[in-house]
Design a protein around this motif. Sequence first.
Motif, PDB file in Angstrom:
ATOM      1  N   ARG A  30     -12.247  23.930  18.881  1.00  0.00           N
ATOM      2  CA  ARG A  30     -11.781  22.621  19.371  1.00  0.00           C
ATOM      3  C   ARG A  30     -10.256  22.585  19.511  1.00  0.00           C
ATOM      4  NH1 ARG A  30     -15.638  19.777  21.660  1.00  0.00           N
ATOM      5  NH2 ARG A  30     -17.582  20.150  20.610  1.00  0.00           N
ATOM      6  N   GLN A  74     -14.041  12.074  19.850  1.00  0.00           N
ATOM      7  CA  GLN A  74     -13.675  13.063  18.847  1.00  0.00           C
ATOM      8  C   GLN A  74     -14.649  13.044  17.675  1.00  0.00           C
ATOM      9  OE1 GLN A  74      -9.598  11.967  18.087  1.00  0.00           O
ATOM     10  NE2 GLN A  74      -8.827  13.441  19.569  1.00  0.00           N
ATOM     11  N   GLU A  75     -15.037  11.875  17.225  1.00  0.00           N
ATOM     12  CA  GLU A  75     -15.980  11.755  16.111  1.00  0.00           C
ATOM     13  C   GLU A  75     -17.342  12.332  16.479  1.00  0.00           C
ATOM     14  OE1 GLU A  75     -17.610  11.042  12.486  1.00  0.00           O
ATOM     15  OE2 GLU A  75     -15.498  10.905  13.027  1.00  0.00           O
ATOM     16  N   LYS A  78     -16.938  16.511  17.024  1.00  0.00           N
ATOM     17  CA  LYS A  78     -16.193  17.394  16.114  1.00  0.00           C
ATOM     18  C   LYS A  78     -17.045  18.503  15.513  1.00  0.00           C
ATOM     19  CE  LYS A  78     -16.591  14.466  12.042  1.00  0.00           C
ATOM     20  NZ  LYS A  78     -15.883  13.621  11.119  1.00  0.00           N
TER      21      LYS A  78
END
Length: 84
Positions: A30, A74-75, A78
């Motif tokens: 990422r 993003q949450e 991830k």
Amino acid sequence: MSGCCRAECDIALICQTYVTAPPDGEKVSRRDLRCDIVYVAEVNPGGWAPASVLRTIYKREYPKFLRKFTAYVQEKTKDKEIWF
């Protein structure tokens, strides 16, 4: 009808992802990804609100939406595998 407001809205959300090459032998992670987001919205309240009021709302709400959208993405991603 009371409590209703007529408005027209056109929205475009464009996301472009960039991948930088990781060091030799490593998988892409990422931290090797970067994303540019372009968000454009045109709202026509049909004369129900003055343009100055709309500009004030836009300046406050657009950045708030983009921060919440970015945090949400993003949450949700991830711990997920990167797809190509």
